[in-house]
Enzyme design. Structure first.
Site, PDB file in Angstrom:
ATOM      1  N   GLY A  10       0.916  -1.268  -0.045  1.00 52.57           N
ATOM      2  CA  GLY A  10       0.159   0.071   0.083  1.00 52.57           C
ATOM      3  C   GLY A  10       0.713   1.051  -0.026  1.00 52.57           C
ATOM      4  N   TYR A  11       0.132   2.563   0.251  1.00 56.98           N
ATOM      5  CA  TYR A  11       0.672   3.709   0.037  1.00 56.98           C
ATOM      6  C   TYR A  11       1.781   3.891   1.179  1.00 56.98           C
ATOM      7  CZ  TYR A  11       0.795   8.880   0.527  1.00 56.98           C
ATOM      8  OH  TYR A  11       1.059  10.078   0.501  1.00 56.98           O
ATOM      9  N   SER A 124      -4.552   6.365  13.915  1.00 57.31           N
ATOM     10  CA  SER A 124      -5.039   7.522  13.108  1.00 57.31           C
ATOM     11  C   SER A 124      -5.558   8.763  14.235  1.00 57.31           C
ATOM     12  CB  SER A 124      -6.187   7.307  12.007  1.00 57.31           C
ATOM     13  OG  SER A 124      -6.733   8.420  11.735  1.00 57.31           O
ATOM     14  N   TYR A 148     -14.860   3.215  10.787  1.00 59.56           N
ATOM     15  CA  TYR A 148     -13.215   3.062  10.722  1.00 59.56           C
ATOM     16  C   TYR A 148     -12.404   3.556  11.722  1.00 59.56           C
ATOM     17  CZ  TYR A 148      -8.996   5.256   9.326  1.00 59.56           C
ATOM     18  OH  TYR A 148      -7.645   5.507   9.060  1.00 59.56           O
ATOM     19  N   LYS A 152      -9.813   1.451  14.663  1.00 56.13           N
ATOM     20  CA  LYS A 152      -8.483   1.949  15.014  1.00 56.13           C
ATOM     21  C   LYS A 152      -8.495   1.873  16.555  1.00 56.13           C
ATOM     22  CE  LYS A 152      -6.482   2.574  10.905  1.00 56.13           C
ATOM     23  NZ  LYS A 152      -5.332   1.543  10.456  1.00 56.13           N
ATOM     24  N   LEU A 199      -7.825  14.656   0.052  1.00 50.58           N
ATOM     25  CA  LEU A 199      -7.802  15.996  -0.713  1.00 50.58           C
ATOM     26  C   LEU A 199      -6.830  15.995  -1.790  1.00 50.58           C
ATOM     27  CD1 LEU A 199      -8.687  18.794  -1.231  1.00 50.58           C
ATOM     28  CD2 LEU A 199      -6.879  19.345   0.687  1.00 50.58           C
TER      29      LEU A 199
HETATM   30  C1  UD1 Z   1      -9.799  11.494   6.145  1.00 50.29           C
HETATM   31  C2  UD1 Z   1     -10.632  10.797   7.322  1.00 50.29           C
HETATM   32  C3  UD1 Z   1     -10.012  10.208   8.309  1.00 50.29           C
HETATM   33  C4  UD1 Z   1      -8.973   9.177   7.805  1.00 50.29           C
HETATM   34  C5  UD1 Z   1      -7.840   9.989   6.887  1.00 50.29           C
HETATM   35  C6  UD1 Z   1      -7.090   9.066   6.180  1.00 50.29           C
HETATM   36  C7  UD1 Z   1     -12.881  11.667   6.882  1.00 50.29           C
HETATM   37  C8  UD1 Z   1     -13.950  12.537   7.547  1.00 50.29           C
HETATM   38  N1  UD1 Z   1     -11.869  11.526   7.625  1.00 50.29           N
HETATM   39  O1  UD1 Z   1      -9.153  12.374   7.023  1.00 50.29           O
HETATM   40  O2  UD1 Z   1     -10.753   9.611   9.302  1.00 50.29           O
HETATM   41  O3  UD1 Z   1      -8.117   9.059   9.033  1.00 50.29           O
HETATM   42  O4  UD1 Z   1      -8.875  10.623   5.731  1.00 50.29           O
HETATM   43  O5  UD1 Z   1      -6.310   9.653   5.190  1.00 50.29           O
HETATM   44  O6  UD1 Z   1     -13.196  11.224   5.970  1.00 50.29           O
HETATM   45  N2  UD1 Z   1     -11.614  18.081   0.921  1.00 50.29           N
HETATM   46  C9  UD1 Z   1     -12.358  18.751   0.002  1.00 50.29           C
HETATM   47  N3  UD1 Z   1     -12.428  17.960  -1.122  1.00 50.29           N
HETATM   48  C10 UD1 Z   1     -12.168  16.841  -1.450  1.00 50.29           C
HETATM   49  C11 UD1 Z   1     -11.494  15.977  -0.502  1.00 50.29           C
HETATM   50  C12 UD1 Z   1     -11.125  16.604   0.836  1.00 50.29           C
HETATM   51  O7  UD1 Z   1     -12.357  20.024   0.152  1.00 50.29           O
HETATM   52  O8  UD1 Z   1     -12.175  16.242  -2.623  1.00 50.29           O
HETATM   53  C13 UD1 Z   1     -11.164  18.516   2.307  1.00 50.29           C
HETATM   54  C14 UD1 Z   1     -11.850  17.951   3.360  1.00 50.29           C
HETATM   55  O9  UD1 Z   1     -13.223  18.390   3.673  1.00 50.29           O
HETATM   56  C15 UD1 Z   1     -11.125  18.182   4.717  1.00 50.29           C
HETATM   57  C16 UD1 Z   1      -9.520  18.365   3.979  1.00 50.29           C
HETATM   58  O10 UD1 Z   1      -9.952  18.499   2.628  1.00 50.29           O
HETATM   59  O11 UD1 Z   1     -11.449  19.343   5.083  1.00 50.29           O
HETATM   60  C17 UD1 Z   1      -8.689  16.987   4.136  1.00 50.29           C
HETATM   61  O12 UD1 Z   1      -9.619  15.791   3.784  1.00 50.29           O
HETATM   62  P1  UD1 Z   1      -9.108  14.364   3.613  1.00 50.29           P
HETATM   63  O13 UD1 Z   1      -7.839  14.361   2.647  1.00 50.29           O
HETATM   64  O14 UD1 Z   1     -10.224  13.405   3.083  1.00 50.29           O
HETATM   65  O15 UD1 Z   1      -8.571  14.138   5.061  1.00 50.29           O
HETATM   66  P2  UD1 Z   1      -9.475  14.158   6.620  1.00 50.29           P
HETATM   67  O16 UD1 Z   1     -10.800  14.354   6.273  1.00 50.29           O
HETATM   68  O17 UD1 Z   1      -8.694  14.783   7.421  1.00 50.29           O
END
Ligand code: UD1
Length: 337
Positions: A10-11, A124, A148, A152, A199
Protein backbone atom coordinates in the site's frame (compact mmCIF):
# COMPACT_ATOMS: atom_id res chain seq x y z
CA UNK A 1 16.08 -7.08 12.05
CA UNK A 2 13.67 -8.97 9.81
CA UNK A 3 10.43 -7.01 9.79
CA UNK A 4 7.04 -8.30 8.67
CA UNK A 5 5.07 -5.46 7.08
CA UNK A 6 1.33 -6.09 6.70
CA UNK A 7 -0.23 -3.96 4.00
CA UNK A 8 3.28 -3.71 2.55
CA UNK A 9 2.20 -2.95 -1.02
CA UNK A 10 0.00 0.00 0.00
CA UNK A 11 0.79 3.69 0.00
CA UNK A 12 2.34 4.12 3.45
CA UNK A 13 3.42 0.47 3.55
CA UNK A 14 5.54 0.66 0.39
CA UNK A 15 7.27 3.87 1.50
CA UNK A 16 7.98 2.27 4.88
CA UNK A 17 9.41 -0.88 3.25
CA UNK A 18 11.88 1.40 1.46
CA UNK A 19 12.80 3.29 4.67
CA UNK A 20 13.31 -0.01 6.50
CA UNK A 21 15.59 -1.33 3.76
CA UNK A 22 17.52 1.95 3.75
CA UNK A 23 18.00 1.52 7.52
CA UNK A 24 19.47 -1.94 6.92
CA UNK A 25 16.48 -4.13 7.82
CA UNK A 26 15.22 -7.17 5.89
CA UNK A 27 11.55 -7.03 4.92
CA UNK A 28 8.87 -9.65 4.49
CA UNK A 29 5.73 -7.95 3.12
CA UNK A 30 2.23 -9.35 3.06
CA UNK A 31 -0.92 -7.90 1.52
CA UNK A 32 -4.24 -9.18 0.15
CA UNK A 33 -3.92 -6.73 -2.77
CA UNK A 34 -7.58 -5.57 -2.53
CA UNK A 35 -6.50 -1.95 -2.76
CA UNK A 36 -2.88 -2.08 -3.96
CA UNK A 37 -0.52 -3.58 -6.47
CA UNK A 38 2.64 -5.69 -6.17
CA UNK A 39 4.19 -3.29 -8.69
CA UNK A 40 4.85 -0.88 -5.78
CA UNK A 41 7.30 -3.37 -4.25
CA UNK A 42 9.02 -4.01 -7.58
CA UNK A 43 9.67 -0.28 -7.74
CA UNK A 44 10.83 -0.15 -4.12
CA UNK A 45 13.33 -2.92 -4.99
CA UNK A 46 14.59 -0.79 -7.87
CA UNK A 47 15.15 2.12 -5.46
CA UNK A 48 16.75 0.18 -2.61
CA UNK A 49 18.55 -2.48 -4.64
CA UNK A 50 17.02 -5.11 -2.33
CA UNK A 51 13.92 -7.17 -2.98
CA UNK A 52 11.45 -7.59 -0.13
CA UNK A 53 9.97 -11.08 0.18
CA UNK A 54 6.28 -10.87 -0.73
CA UNK A 55 3.38 -13.19 0.12
CA UNK A 56 -0.21 -12.57 -0.88
CA UNK A 57 -1.97 -13.14 2.42
CA UNK A 58 -5.29 -12.00 3.83
CA UNK A 59 -5.14 -11.46 7.59
CA UNK A 60 -8.58 -12.98 8.06
CA UNK A 61 -6.88 -16.31 7.15
CA UNK A 62 -4.97 -17.17 10.33
CA UNK A 63 -3.32 -20.29 8.88
CA UNK A 64 -1.88 -18.24 6.02
CA UNK A 65 -0.28 -15.83 8.53
CA UNK A 66 1.05 -18.82 10.46
CA UNK A 67 2.72 -20.16 7.32
CA UNK A 68 4.57 -16.85 6.85
CA UNK A 69 5.89 -16.93 10.43
CA UNK A 70 6.88 -20.58 10.00
CA UNK A 71 8.81 -19.75 6.82
CA UNK A 72 10.65 -16.63 8.05
CA UNK A 73 12.28 -15.78 11.38
CA UNK A 74 10.44 -12.49 12.06
CA UNK A 75 11.74 -10.07 14.73
CA UNK A 76 8.99 -7.42 14.67
CA UNK A 77 5.83 -6.46 12.82
CA UNK A 78 4.61 -3.18 11.34
CA UNK A 79 0.86 -3.51 10.89
CA UNK A 80 -0.71 -1.32 8.19
CA UNK A 81 -3.21 -3.69 6.61
CA UNK A 82 -6.80 -2.52 6.94
CA UNK A 83 -9.75 -0.92 5.22
CA UNK A 84 -9.62 2.86 5.57
CA UNK A 85 -12.46 4.73 3.86
CA UNK A 86 -14.68 6.53 6.38
CA UNK A 87 -17.82 6.75 4.19
CA UNK A 88 -17.59 3.10 3.18
CA UNK A 89 -17.20 2.11 6.86
CA UNK A 90 -20.49 3.88 7.67
CA UNK A 91 -22.25 1.93 4.90
CA UNK A 92 -20.54 -1.42 5.57
CA UNK A 93 -19.66 -1.55 9.29
CA UNK A 94 -19.60 -5.35 9.48
CA UNK A 95 -17.05 -5.56 6.70
CA UNK A 96 -14.86 -3.00 8.48
CA UNK A 97 -15.10 -4.59 11.92
CA UNK A 98 -14.54 -8.07 10.49
CA UNK A 99 -11.60 -7.15 8.30
CA UNK A 100 -9.78 -4.76 10.63
CA UNK A 101 -10.46 -6.41 13.98
CA UNK A 102 -10.42 -10.10 13.01
CA UNK A 103 -7.35 -9.51 10.88
CA UNK A 104 -5.52 -7.88 13.77
CA UNK A 105 -6.58 -10.52 16.31
CA UNK A 106 -5.37 -13.27 13.98
CA UNK A 107 -2.07 -11.48 13.49
CA UNK A 108 -1.54 -10.99 17.24
CA UNK A 109 -2.40 -14.61 18.07
CA UNK A 110 0.08 -15.87 15.48
CA UNK A 111 2.75 -13.44 16.72
CA UNK A 112 2.25 -14.63 20.30
CA UNK A 113 2.48 -18.29 19.28
CA UNK A 114 5.74 -17.64 17.46
CA UNK A 115 7.18 -15.53 20.30
CA UNK A 116 7.21 -12.33 18.21
CA UNK A 117 5.99 -9.58 20.54
CA UNK A 118 7.07 -6.30 18.93
CA UNK A 119 4.51 -4.40 16.89
CA UNK A 120 4.14 -0.92 15.43
CA UNK A 121 0.49 -0.21 14.67
CA UNK A 122 -0.89 2.16 12.11
CA UNK A 123 -3.44 4.21 14.05
CA UNK A 124 -4.96 7.54 13.14
CA UNK A 125 -5.60 11.03 14.47
CA UNK A 126 -9.25 10.17 13.84
CA UNK A 127 -9.23 8.40 17.27
CA UNK A 128 -9.25 11.83 18.95
CA UNK A 129 -12.85 12.32 17.76
CA UNK A 130 -14.82 15.53 18.00
CA UNK A 131 -14.49 16.37 21.67
CA UNK A 132 -10.78 17.23 21.95
CA UNK A 133 -9.36 20.69 21.23
CA UNK A 134 -6.27 21.04 19.01
CA UNK A 135 -3.42 20.50 19.28
CA UNK A 136 -4.08 16.85 20.05
CA UNK A 137 -1.98 15.31 22.83
CA UNK A 138 -1.38 11.59 23.25
CA UNK A 139 -2.72 11.67 26.82
CA UNK A 140 -6.17 12.91 25.76
CA UNK A 141 -9.13 10.59 26.09
CA UNK A 142 -9.91 9.12 22.68
CA UNK A 143 -13.28 8.39 21.05
CA UNK A 144 -13.73 8.10 17.29
CA UNK A 145 -16.99 9.04 15.57
CA UNK A 146 -17.26 6.55 12.71
CA UNK A 147 -16.80 2.76 12.28
CA UNK A 148 -13.40 3.08 10.55
CA UNK A 149 -12.10 5.27 13.36
CA UNK A 150 -13.58 2.95 15.96
CA UNK A 151 -11.68 -0.01 14.49
CA UNK A 152 -8.46 1.99 15.03
CA UNK A 153 -9.52 2.88 18.58
CA UNK A 154 -10.55 -0.70 19.39
CA UNK A 155 -7.26 -2.07 18.07
CA UNK A 156 -5.44 0.44 20.29
CA UNK A 157 -7.51 -0.91 23.21
CA UNK A 158 -6.70 -4.53 22.35
CA UNK A 159 -2.98 -3.74 22.14
CA UNK A 160 -3.10 -1.77 25.39
CA UNK A 161 -4.76 -4.71 27.18
CA UNK A 162 -2.21 -7.08 25.69
CA UNK A 163 0.69 -4.95 26.89
CA UNK A 164 -0.86 -4.78 30.38
CA UNK A 165 -1.34 -8.56 30.51
CA UNK A 166 2.12 -9.54 29.30
CA UNK A 167 5.10 -7.26 29.91
CA UNK A 168 7.09 -8.91 27.12
CA UNK A 169 5.10 -7.01 24.48
CA UNK A 170 6.64 -3.95 22.83
CA UNK A 171 3.88 -1.90 21.25
CA UNK A 172 3.94 1.42 19.39
CA UNK A 173 0.60 3.05 18.50
CA UNK A 174 1.27 5.65 15.81
CA UNK A 175 -1.45 8.23 15.26
CA UNK A 176 -1.03 9.59 11.77
CA UNK A 177 -2.32 12.98 10.79
CA UNK A 178 -2.82 13.53 7.02
CA UNK A 179 -0.19 11.66 4.98
CA UNK A 180 0.41 13.05 1.49
CA UNK A 181 3.25 13.31 -1.02
CA UNK A 182 5.36 10.59 -2.55
CA UNK A 183 8.95 9.41 -2.72
CA UNK A 184 10.95 12.15 -4.53
CA UNK A 185 11.90 9.68 -7.30
CA UNK A 186 8.27 9.80 -8.51
CA UNK A 187 8.34 5.99 -8.76
CA UNK A 188 6.05 5.15 -5.82
CA UNK A 189 3.05 7.02 -4.48
CA UNK A 190 -0.62 6.86 -3.59
CA UNK A 191 -2.77 5.03 -6.11
CA UNK A 192 -6.40 5.23 -4.96
CA UNK A 193 -8.93 3.00 -6.73
CA UNK A 194 -12.03 4.81 -8.01
CA UNK A 195 -12.85 8.35 -6.92
CA UNK A 196 -10.31 9.55 -4.34
CA UNK A 197 -11.78 10.33 -0.90
CA UNK A 198 -8.82 12.40 0.24
CA UNK A 199 -7.87 15.92 -0.71
CA UNK A 200 -4.41 15.69 -2.28
CA UNK A 201 -5.07 12.57 -4.41
CA UNK A 202 -8.20 14.33 -5.70
CA UNK A 203 -6.31 17.54 -6.57
CA UNK A 204 -3.62 15.43 -8.29
CA UNK A 205 -6.24 13.76 -10.48
CA UNK A 206 -7.70 17.16 -11.40
CA UNK A 207 -4.20 18.31 -12.34
CA UNK A 208 -3.64 15.29 -14.57
CA UNK A 209 -7.05 15.67 -16.23
CA UNK A 210 -8.79 12.64 -14.72
CA UNK A 211 -11.31 14.84 -12.80
CA UNK A 212 -12.92 18.06 -13.90
CA UNK A 213 -12.50 20.16 -10.75
CA UNK A 214 -11.90 20.00 -7.03
CA UNK A 215 -14.98 20.32 -4.86
CA UNK A 216 -13.92 22.20 -1.72
CA UNK A 217 -16.13 20.81 1.04
CA UNK A 218 -17.23 23.92 2.92
CA UNK A 219 -16.05 27.54 2.77
CA UNK A 220 -17.87 28.80 5.83
CA UNK A 221 -15.94 27.21 8.69
CA UNK A 222 -14.65 29.35 11.52
CA UNK A 223 -11.08 29.24 10.18
CA UNK A 224 -8.90 31.99 8.64
CA UNK A 225 -10.04 31.33 5.04
CA UNK A 226 -13.27 29.45 5.83
CA UNK A 227 -11.94 26.03 4.72
CA UNK A 228 -10.93 23.16 7.02
CA UNK A 229 -7.41 22.93 8.41
CA UNK A 230 -5.47 19.67 8.69
CA UNK A 231 -1.97 18.65 9.69
CA UNK A 232 -0.40 17.31 6.48
CA UNK A 233 2.66 15.09 6.76
CA UNK A 234 5.00 13.95 3.98
CA UNK A 235 4.77 10.18 3.54
CA UNK A 236 8.58 9.85 3.65
CA UNK A 237 8.68 11.65 7.03
CA UNK A 238 5.90 9.31 8.16
CA UNK A 239 7.78 6.21 6.95
CA UNK A 240 10.88 7.34 8.83
CA UNK A 241 8.75 7.76 11.97
CA UNK A 242 8.03 4.02 11.82
CA UNK A 243 11.72 3.16 11.73
CA UNK A 244 12.29 5.43 14.74
CA UNK A 245 9.39 3.84 16.66
CA UNK A 246 10.69 0.36 15.86
CA UNK A 247 14.14 1.29 17.17
CA UNK A 248 12.58 2.69 20.35
CA UNK A 249 10.51 -0.40 21.19
CA UNK A 250 13.45 -2.67 20.37
CA UNK A 251 15.11 -1.09 23.42
CA UNK A 252 12.07 -0.81 25.65
CA UNK A 253 9.05 -3.07 26.30
CA UNK A 254 5.67 -1.43 27.02
CA UNK A 255 2.85 0.32 25.20
CA UNK A 256 3.64 3.71 23.66
CA UNK A 257 1.54 6.24 21.74
CA UNK A 258 2.93 8.87 19.43
CA UNK A 259 1.36 11.47 17.19
CA UNK A 260 3.04 11.59 13.80
CA UNK A 261 2.24 15.03 12.48
CA UNK A 262 3.95 18.35 11.85
CA UNK A 263 2.20 20.31 14.58
CA UNK A 264 0.89 22.81 12.04
CA UNK A 265 -2.48 23.17 10.30
CA UNK A 266 -2.95 24.04 6.62
CA UNK A 267 -6.26 24.90 4.99
CA UNK A 268 -7.77 23.23 1.92
CA UNK A 269 -7.12 26.40 -0.11
CA UNK A 270 -3.52 26.63 1.11
CA UNK A 271 -2.89 23.06 -0.05
CA UNK A 272 -4.56 23.81 -3.37
CA UNK A 273 -2.29 26.85 -3.84
CA UNK A 274 0.81 24.77 -3.07
CA UNK A 275 -0.26 22.14 -5.56
CA UNK A 276 -0.91 24.81 -8.21
CA UNK A 277 2.60 26.11 -7.61
CA UNK A 278 4.00 22.61 -8.18
CA UNK A 279 1.97 22.14 -11.36
CA UNK A 280 2.65 25.68 -12.61
CA UNK A 281 -0.95 26.60 -13.43
CA UNK A 282 -4.23 27.30 -11.64
CA UNK A 283 -6.53 24.34 -11.06
CA UNK A 284 -10.33 24.47 -11.31
CA UNK A 285 -12.28 24.27 -8.07
CA UNK A 286 -15.67 25.08 -6.62
CA UNK A 287 -16.57 25.69 -3.01
CA UNK A 288 -19.51 23.48 -2.16
CA UNK A 289 -21.35 22.18 0.92
CA UNK A 290 -19.64 20.72 3.97
CA UNK A 291 -18.85 16.99 4.03
CA UNK A 292 -20.72 15.27 6.87
CA UNK A 293 -18.40 14.30 9.73
CA UNK A 294 -15.62 16.77 8.87
CA UNK A 295 -14.08 18.68 11.76
CA UNK A 296 -13.22 22.36 11.14
CA UNK A 297 -9.57 22.12 12.17
CA UNK A 298 -7.16 19.80 13.90
CA UNK A 299 -3.43 19.31 14.19
CA UNK A 300 -0.91 17.44 16.29
CA UNK A 301 1.15 18.32 19.26
CA UNK A 302 4.22 16.58 17.87
CA UNK A 303 6.53 17.14 20.83
CA UNK A 304 6.36 13.67 22.36
CA UNK A 305 7.67 11.95 19.22
CA UNK A 306 10.52 14.45 19.14
CA UNK A 307 11.36 13.89 22.82
CA UNK A 308 11.12 10.08 22.76
CA UNK A 309 12.12 9.18 19.21
CA UNK A 310 14.19 12.17 18.14
CA UNK A 311 11.80 12.31 15.18
CA UNK A 312 10.08 15.31 13.65
CA UNK A 313 8.84 16.22 10.19
CA UNK A 314 11.35 17.89 7.86
CA UNK A 315 9.35 18.29 4.64
CA UNK A 316 7.01 21.22 3.89
CA UNK A 317 3.56 21.24 2.27
CA UNK A 318 5.22 22.63 -0.88
CA UNK A 319 7.53 19.60 -0.98
CA UNK A 320 4.59 17.26 -0.38
CA UNK A 321 2.80 18.78 -3.38
CA UNK A 322 5.90 18.78 -5.62
CA UNK A 323 6.59 15.12 -4.85
CA UNK A 324 2.95 14.11 -5.13
CA UNK A 325 2.72 15.86 -8.47
CA UNK A 326 5.91 14.22 -9.81
CA UNK A 327 4.44 10.80 -9.00
CA UNK A 328 1.03 11.63 -10.52
CA UNK A 329 2.47 13.27 -13.66
CA UNK A 330 4.79 10.33 -14.32
CA UNK A 331 2.08 7.79 -13.49
CA UNK A 332 -1.24 9.37 -14.51
CA UNK A 333 -3.06 6.09 -13.94
CA UNK A 334 -1.00 5.01 -10.94
CA UNK A 335 0.64 1.60 -11.16
CA UNK A 336 -1.51 0.71 -14.18
CA UNK A 337 0.19 3.33 -16.30
C1 UD1 B 1 -9.85 11.45 6.30
C2 UD1 B 1 -10.75 10.72 7.22
C3 UD1 B 1 -9.93 10.23 8.38
C4 UD1 B 1 -8.84 9.32 7.88
C5 UD1 B 1 -8.01 10.01 6.83
C6 UD1 B 1 -7.10 9.00 6.16
C7 UD1 B 1 -12.98 11.69 6.93
C8 UD1 B 1 -14.04 12.53 7.53
N1 UD1 B 1 -11.84 11.59 7.63
O1 UD1 B 1 -9.27 12.54 7.00
O2 UD1 B 1 -10.74 9.56 9.31
O3 UD1 B 1 -8.01 8.88 8.93
O4 UD1 B 1 -8.84 10.59 5.83
O5 UD1 B 1 -6.29 9.63 5.24
O6 UD1 B 1 -13.13 11.13 5.85
N2 UD1 B 1 -11.57 17.92 1.02
C9 UD1 B 1 -12.17 18.68 0.06
N3 UD1 B 1 -12.44 18.10 -1.15
C10 UD1 B 1 -12.15 16.79 -1.43
C11 UD1 B 1 -11.53 16.01 -0.41
C12 UD1 B 1 -11.27 16.60 0.81
O7 UD1 B 1 -12.44 19.86 0.25
O8 UD1 B 1 -12.43 16.31 -2.54
C13 UD1 B 1 -11.26 18.54 2.33
C14 UD1 B 1 -11.96 17.89 3.49
O9 UD1 B 1 -13.20 18.49 3.73
C15 UD1 B 1 -10.96 18.15 4.62
C16 UD1 B 1 -9.60 18.19 3.93
O10 UD1 B 1 -9.89 18.39 2.56
O11 UD1 B 1 -11.20 19.41 5.16
C17 UD1 B 1 -8.83 16.90 4.10
O12 UD1 B 1 -9.68 15.83 3.73
P1 UD1 B 1 -9.14 14.33 3.63
O13 UD1 B 1 -7.93 14.29 2.79
O14 UD1 B 1 -10.30 13.46 3.24
O15 UD1 B 1 -8.66 14.02 5.11
P2 UD1 B 1 -9.47 14.03 6.51
O16 UD1 B 1 -10.89 14.28 6.31
O17 UD1 B 1 -8.73 14.91 7.42
Amino acid sequence: MRILVTGGTGYIGSHTVLSLQEAGHEVVAIDNLVNSSEESLRRVAGLSGKAAVFHRVDLVDESAIDAVFAAHPIDAVIHFAGLKAVGESVREPLRYYHNNLTGTLNLLRVMDRHGVRSIVFSSSATVYGEHNPSPYLEKMEIGANNPYGRTKEQIEDILTDLGAADSRWRIALLRYFNPVGAHPSGLIGEDPQGIPNNLVPFIAQVAVGRREKLMVFGGDYDTPDGTCQRDYIHVVDLAQGHVAALDFVAEKPGVFRWNLGSGKGSSVLEVLRSFEKAVGRPLPYEVTGRRPGDLPAFWADASLALADLGWSTTRTVDQMCEDHWRWQKNNPHGYNT
